[in-house]
Design an enzyme around this catalytic site. Structure first.
Site, PDB file in Angstrom:
ATOM      1  N   CYS A   3       3.849   1.565  11.867  1.00  0.00           N
ATOM      2  CA  CYS A   3       4.789   2.279  10.940  1.00  0.00           C
ATOM      3  C   CYS A   3       5.200   3.449  12.110  1.00  0.00           C
ATOM      4  CB  CYS A   3       4.323   2.359   9.054  1.00  0.00           C
ATOM      5  SG  CYS A   3       2.807   1.974   9.356  1.00  0.00           S
ATOM      6  N   GLN A   7      -7.243  -0.602   5.253  1.00  0.00           N
ATOM      7  CA  GLN A   7      -7.755  -0.609   6.723  1.00  0.00           C
ATOM      8  C   GLN A   7      -9.130  -1.303   6.119  1.00  0.00           C
ATOM      9  OE1 GLN A   7      -6.996  -1.656   9.496  1.00  0.00           O
ATOM     10  NE2 GLN A   7      -4.517  -1.407   9.417  1.00  0.00           N
ATOM     11  N   THR A  47       9.489  -7.593 -12.739  1.00  0.00           N
ATOM     12  CA  THR A  47       9.332  -8.678 -12.989  1.00  0.00           C
ATOM     13  C   THR A  47       7.991  -9.331 -11.543  1.00  0.00           C
ATOM     14  OG1 THR A  47      10.584  -9.566 -13.265  1.00  0.00           O
ATOM     15  CG2 THR A  47       9.248 -11.498 -12.371  1.00  0.00           C
ATOM     16  N   ALA A  81       0.778  -1.100  -0.267  1.00  0.00           N
ATOM     17  CA  ALA A  81       0.139  -0.337   0.101  1.00  0.00           C
ATOM     18  C   ALA A  81       0.631   1.519  -0.021  1.00  0.00           C
ATOM     19  CB  ALA A  81      -1.119   0.220   1.567  1.00  0.00           C
ATOM     20  N   THR A  82       1.449   1.260   0.708  1.00  0.00           N
ATOM     21  CA  THR A  82       2.476   2.476   0.569  1.00  0.00           C
ATOM     22  C   THR A  82       3.140   2.901  -0.824  1.00  0.00           C
ATOM     23  OG1 THR A  82       3.586   2.184   2.769  1.00  0.00           O
ATOM     24  CG2 THR A  82       5.272   3.148   1.086  1.00  0.00           C
ATOM     25  N   HIS A 105      -1.315  -8.312   3.492  1.00  0.00           N
ATOM     26  CA  HIS A 105      -1.017  -8.372   4.521  1.00  0.00           C
ATOM     27  C   HIS A 105      -2.184  -8.101   5.682  1.00  0.00           C
ATOM     28  CE1 HIS A 105       1.217  -4.941   6.720  1.00  0.00           C
ATOM     29  NE2 HIS A 105       1.535  -4.510   5.096  1.00  0.00           N
ATOM     30  N   ASN A 158      -6.668   3.685  10.090  1.00  0.00           N
ATOM     31  CA  ASN A 158      -6.008   2.088  11.070  1.00  0.00           C
ATOM     32  C   ASN A 158      -5.923   2.074  12.265  1.00  0.00           C
ATOM     33  OD1 ASN A 158      -4.049   4.826   9.473  1.00  0.00           O
ATOM     34  ND2 ASN A 158      -2.323   3.767  10.983  1.00  0.00           N
TER      35      ASN A 158
HETATM   36  C1  PLP Z   1      -0.627  -0.452   6.399  1.00  0.00           C
HETATM   37  C2  PLP Z   1      -1.278   0.662   5.785  1.00  0.00           C
HETATM   38  C3  PLP Z   1      -0.673   0.849   4.411  1.00  0.00           C
HETATM   39  C4  PLP Z   1       1.011   0.471   4.849  1.00  0.00           C
HETATM   40  O1  PLP Z   1       0.620  -0.753   3.845  1.00  0.00           O
HETATM   41  P1  PLP Z   1       2.160  -1.538   3.269  1.00  0.00           P
HETATM   42  O2  PLP Z   1       1.730  -2.553   2.768  1.00  0.00           O
HETATM   43  O3  PLP Z   1       2.911  -1.805   4.832  1.00  0.00           O
HETATM   44  O4  PLP Z   1       3.028  -0.702   2.568  1.00  0.00           O
HETATM   45  C5  PLP Z   1      -1.355   1.898   4.141  1.00  0.00           C
HETATM   46  N1  PLP Z   1      -2.113   2.830   4.667  1.00  0.00           N
HETATM   47  C6  PLP Z   1      -2.545   2.539   5.629  1.00  0.00           C
HETATM   48  C7  PLP Z   1      -4.184   2.478   6.128  1.00  0.00           C
HETATM   49  C8  PLP Z   1      -2.438   0.415   6.643  1.00  0.00           C
HETATM   50  O5  PLP Z   1      -3.081   0.186   7.372  1.00  0.00           O
END
Ligand code: PLP
Length: 390
Positions: free
Chosen positions: A332, A182, A243, A74-75, A204, A154
């Site tokens: 984070c 989330q 890839t 997500a980042t 994840h 989150n």
């Molecule tokens: C966990 C999270 C992210 C980051 O996700 P990653 O896949 O670990 O980079 C971004 N936004 C929210 C709201 C999250 O809970």
């Protein structure tokens, strides 16, 4: 016998569902092919697995498979969405509207774009963590490019009024980008009903593997165009070179399929566990309060402020962490010593923010774990009270 420490930090990450893992395993060994290999069966098998996963993910969010692009998480998707839009349209439309309670990925990306010349407006939130739609409307100018507002927070689980935001974006001819990391798998996400044009998700937080995520880019009305942020072999229609992570993608797809099969009974039982935890803790800790209590909230999340009870600062968190895995907010930023920016934006003092703990339950939580956690909170409170008397 319950396994200790008890895991109540599902918003930080989730274990892989055994069915997800089982589906992934052959793609590490027997089916190791590169999906970009067009000339042999190894490549075809991988490509077939990718297209199935794309369908599973699209189906969960009511998108077309061709609107899903894979990333590392997500980042990366957040970075790609905002930087990609800005690079594509920023010369004429350089204004971005976001919220002070966004995930660090969004806030830091906005900060980066600010250095490149973007103007960023940060919406405030009320005491429940919700934005004000009139304020949003009033900030929009003919320079505004995108509204970046997360689906569910989150730290608190507070759900923003995405449908209304989507309507405003549509009416004012802007893009609506939502970090739905989330929300995915916890509430029904529908990019059409919600009017979302770009969306960041990952695997994840949804019982899939780490290191794999996706971005949704609307293809029609409006067609979203972004500038790629990773140059290379032109994978993912040039949007994200590199890839493909086939086992990760297969797991992400399966995780979305399982999330789609979740019925109201499972959602209800998650809510029951969360509510049991909440009321159990509030009974023990007089004066404790729930952050975001009166807002629509994810049914698995509880952010409890202990400052009204006898707890000072983060004493509760460190005392609890031996037996119950919880967090001060976002995993984070928990490396940093700052009080949560989300809770501060909701009007909590530093002291109240430090004394707040996020509990998040999930698919593998069960009642004995909840009762154990309540009991542990009780013990910590008792210990802290004794210290204060002596
Ligand atoms: C966990 C999270 C992210 C980051 O996700 P990653 O896949 O670990 O980079 C971004 N936004 C929210 C709201 C999250 O809970």
């Amino acid at each position: 016998m319950i396994q200790k420490p008890v895991y109540l930090d599902y918003n930080a990450t989730t274990p892989c569902d055994p069915e997800v893992l089982e589906r992934m395993l052959p793609y590490f060994s027997r089916h190791f092919g590169n999906a970009a290999s067009r000339n042999h069966a190894f490549g075809w098998v991988a490509e077939e697995a990718v297209s199935q996963a794309r369908e599973q993910i699209a189906s969960l969010i009511h998108a077309e498979p061709s609107e899903i692009y894979f990333t590392s998480g997500a980042t990366e998707s957040v970075n790609l969405a905002l930087k990609g839009l800005y690079e594509m349209y920023g010369t004429n439309r350089s204004h971005i509207i976001t919220v002070s309670t966004e995930h660090q990925a969004v806030l830091d990306t906005c900060r980066h774009l600010e250095k490149l010349g973007a103007r960023i407006s940060y919406l405030s939130v009320d005491a429940e963590g919700l934005i004000d739609l009139d304020e949003l409307d009033s900030l929009i100018t003919d320079q505004t490019l995108v509204i970046a507002i997360m689906y569910a927070n989150n730290e608190t689980g507070v759900i923003q009024p995405v449908e209304e935001i989507g309507r405003i974006a549509k009416k004012r001819n802007l893009f609506f980008f939502s970090d739905a990391t989330q929300a995915l798998g916890k509430v029904p996400v529908d990019v059409n009903r919600d009017g979302i044009d770009l969306m960041a998700i990952n695997a994840h937080k949804l019982y899939g593997p780490k290191g794999i995520g996706g971005i949704f880019l609307r293809r029609r009305s409006p067609r979203v165009r972004i500038y790629p942020q990773m140059d290379g072999g032109g994978h993912e229609k040039g949007i994200r070179s590199g890839t493909l992570n086939i086992p990760g993608i297969v797991g992400f797809g399966k995780a979305c399929e399982l999330a789609g099969q979740m019925d109201t009974k499972q959602v209800t039982s998650l809510r029951e566990l969360r509510d049991r935890l909440e009321s159990g803790i509030l009974d023990l800790a007089g004066g404790a309060t729930i952050n975001g209590k009166n807002a629509p909230r994810l049914s698995n999340t509880s952010n409890i402020c202990f400052s009204g009870s006898e707890v000072r600062d983060d004493g509760m968190l460190s005392a609890l962490s031996k037996s119950v895995a919880v967090s001060s907010g976002s995993a984070c930023s928990s490396a940093s010593q700052h009080p949560s920016h989300v809770l501060k934006a909701m009007g909590l003092t530093d002291r109240e923010a430090y004394a707040s703990i996020r509990f998040s339950v999930g698919r593998f939580s069960y009642i004995e774990e909840i009762d154990f956690a309540i009991e542990q909170v009780g013990k910590v409170l008792e210990g802290l009270r004794k210290v204060r008397i002596n």
